[in-house]
Design an enzyme around this catalytic site. Structure first.
Site, PDB file in Angstrom:
ATOM      1  N   ARG A  96       0.893  -1.321  -0.132  1.00 28.89           N
ATOM      2  CA  ARG A  96      -0.036   0.071  -0.081  1.00 28.89           C
ATOM      3  C   ARG A  96       0.802   1.202  -0.046  1.00 28.89           C
ATOM      4  O   ARG A  96       0.055   2.213  -0.113  1.00 28.89           O
ATOM      5  CB  ARG A  96      -0.964   0.121   1.026  1.00 28.89           C
ATOM      6  CG  ARG A  96      -2.279  -0.784   1.108  1.00 28.89           C
ATOM      7  CD  ARG A  96      -2.814  -1.076   2.265  1.00 28.89           C
ATOM      8  NE  ARG A  96      -3.279   0.228   3.080  1.00 28.89           N
ATOM      9  CZ  ARG A  96      -4.451   1.066   2.983  1.00 28.89           C
ATOM     10  NH1 ARG A  96      -5.156   0.743   1.390  1.00 28.89           N
ATOM     11  NH2 ARG A  96      -4.851   1.970   3.211  1.00 28.89           N
ATOM     12  N   HIS A 195     -11.131  -3.983  10.235  1.00 27.64           N
ATOM     13  CA  HIS A 195     -10.752  -2.500  10.671  1.00 27.64           C
ATOM     14  C   HIS A 195     -11.312  -2.551  12.199  1.00 27.64           C
ATOM     15  O   HIS A 195     -10.766  -1.988  13.074  1.00 27.64           O
ATOM     16  CB  HIS A 195     -11.571  -1.396   9.831  1.00 27.64           C
ATOM     17  CG  HIS A 195     -11.127  -1.444   8.513  1.00 27.64           C
ATOM     18  ND1 HIS A 195     -12.112  -1.211   7.694  1.00 27.64           N
ATOM     19  CD2 HIS A 195      -9.983  -1.838   7.990  1.00 27.64           C
ATOM     20  CE1 HIS A 195     -11.646  -1.278   6.289  1.00 27.64           C
ATOM     21  NE2 HIS A 195     -10.126  -1.702   6.453  1.00 27.64           N
TER      22      HIS A 195
END
Length: 493
Positions: A96, A195
């Protein structure tokens, strides 16, 4: 192509759905909608955060990806063990582009892969002892690390490894935080639950560790940047603006962030949420426990940047409010020049988006600043409160699609005929082979930052570079060429 009417968009959705069996068609119909700005709640038009339909190509990730790949992985001075087979850790390593400052392998570890490398015997006999040994080895080999997280892969939940017991024992032995995270990939319906699990682990194992510590000197202007992962340097670009207006950024969660910053976050005056989906849970917890207010902000494009700076400044005194106006004025000539250069080249171009996190709505304003129009958008793992925030940003009669399948996305693109698509790496090469300009909007196609005024200049350049590249005129789409050849053969017969 002219803008579609509501009736045309509804007809397009029905046409795309016809290929499915009846049950699948009913399920997918709930996830495709025509945008209606008059609605206050998106659940009246679209369903989200549900299991993907079996047998179709979904672009979602797993809970492990949401925890390790998004929330925990960018914390630079911690070592994150991918507990399980080697593949998950390797696939999630450094993909990322979470930039950070430090010496990799000495005091920062973001681009390294630490794995327990499960083998068949570990599945049979358990991996607790192996995990404990790895933690001891890490302490010997990398003594400057500030803590360890244990990121569980699927087998850990299936065989019942007691990672909590290992973490507690190791915590006492090395006197550093060791955090067990139950983010096995099979949990939940997408990376979104990862998350949430990661947020809960921070809450339970990290956040309150300095509650009684008064050694950190606070100021009236302390803020934390939450949910900015510094992709391509985004958090640095955002931090520059916040500090120029007079605020002190105490913590970055979690791009270029440290565990000490996270531990000091309960002492700030305001939490600034960039990626709402991945970090709203911890912000709500801090609001409840520590009475710290939080707001969302958007630093994509000059219009949204100015709105956000003023919104943030409204929580502080006149000094900060005046600072915000000075920052906006300081960069006006810069962004006016960017718009003057690129808007004539991009005016009227139409964009379709399909991304995760905040991007399906946050980047709309940046495109509009360049005279472009977003005609379709959707989330890989959004919830309805994400769509609540999106319906006002999108035009009426535009397309909304949740957890869109590969087939649906391709068919929508064929009919809508956008000038540009912004999506992920899994979709990139499909649409490029279709001859459609494409930007990879998860990690900025190896560019960035896109946040802030400086980032807007890079964003505008990249969109122009992609759309107006002469290569697209040279692309011969194979199946279109085959159709032309078939017509020519038939005509000559």
């Amino acid at each position: 192509m002219a803008a579609m009417t509501r009736e045309e968009t509804e007809a397009l959705i029905q046409e795309v759905l016809e290929v499915y069996p009846e049950q699948a068609r009913k399920d997918r119909a709930k996830h495709l909608a025509v945008n209606d700005q008059s609605l206050e709640k998106s659940n009246k038009c679209i369903t989200s955060n549900r299991k993907s339909q079996p047998g179709v190509m979904t672009i979602r990730g797993c809970a492990y990806a949401g925890s390790k790949g998004v929330v925990w992985g960018p914390i630079k001075d911690m070592i994150h063990i991918s507990h399980g087979p080697v593949g998950c850790g390797q696939y999630s390593r450094a993909g990322r582009r979470n930039y950070y400052v430090g010496t990799t392998g000495v005091n920062t570890f973001g681009t390294m892969n630490f794995t327990s490398d499960f083998q068949e015997k570990d599945i049979v006999f358990g991996g607790d002892k192996k995990l404990a040994k790895i933690i001891n080895e890490i302490e010997q080999l990398f003594p400057l690390h500030k803590g360890i997280s244990i990121q569980s892969e699927c087998p850990i939940g299936l065989i019942g490894d007691d990672i909590e017991a290992v973490a507690k024992k190791a915590n006492a032995e090395i006197n550093k935080p060791v955090v067990p995270v139950r983010c096995e990939g099979f949990r939940g319906v997408s990376q979104s639950l990862g998350h949430h699990i990661a947020n809960d682990a921070i809450r339970d194992w990290v956040l309150d560790s300095r509650d009684g510590d008064t050694s950190f000197e606070t100021s009236p202007y302390d803020v934390a940047v939450i949910g900015d992962y510094n992709i391509g340097g985004d958090a640095w670009a955002s931090r520059t603006l916040l500090e120029e207006m007079g605020l002190r950024v105490v913590a970055q969660w979690s791009g270029d962030g440290t565990i000490a910053e996270m531990q000091n976050t309960p002492k700030v005056k305001l939490n600034l949420i960039h990626c709402y989906r991945s970090m709203n849970y911890i912000a709500r917890h801090m609001e409840e426990k520590y009475s710290i207010p939080w707001i969302e902000y958007n630093f994509f494009g000059p219009t949204k940047i100015a709105e956000s700076l003023r919104k943030i400044a409204a929580h502080f005194d006149e000094t900060i409010q005046a600072g915000a106006e000075k920052v906006i004025a300081k960069y006006q000539a810069e962004y006016d020049a960017v718009i003057a250069k690129y808007k004539p080249r991009l005016q009227g171009k139409r964009v379709m988006l399909y991304v995760g996190g905040l991007r399906p709505r946050h980047v709309i304003g940046a495109y509009e600043d360049l005279g472009m129009e977003v005609v379709g958008t959707g989330y890989e793992f959004g919830h309805n409160d994400d769509y609540d925030r999106t319906i006002k940003e999108m035009g009426n009669a535009t397309l909304l699609y949740d957890d869109v399948t590969g087939y649906e996305f391709e068919e929508f693109v064929k009919k809508v005929q956008p000038d540009l698509i912004g999506s992920g790496i899994k979709e990139k090469y499909i649409f490029q082979k279709m001859g459609i300009p494409f930007r990879q909007m998860h990690s900025w196609d190896y560019s960035g930052p896109y946040h802030g005024y400086d980032g807007f200049a890079i964003f505008a350049r990249d969109m122009d570079m992609t759309l107006n590249n002469p290569c697209w005129k040279q692309v011969k789409v194979p199946w279109k060429t085959a159709e032309s050849d078939a017509v020519a053969v038939a005509a000559s017969a």
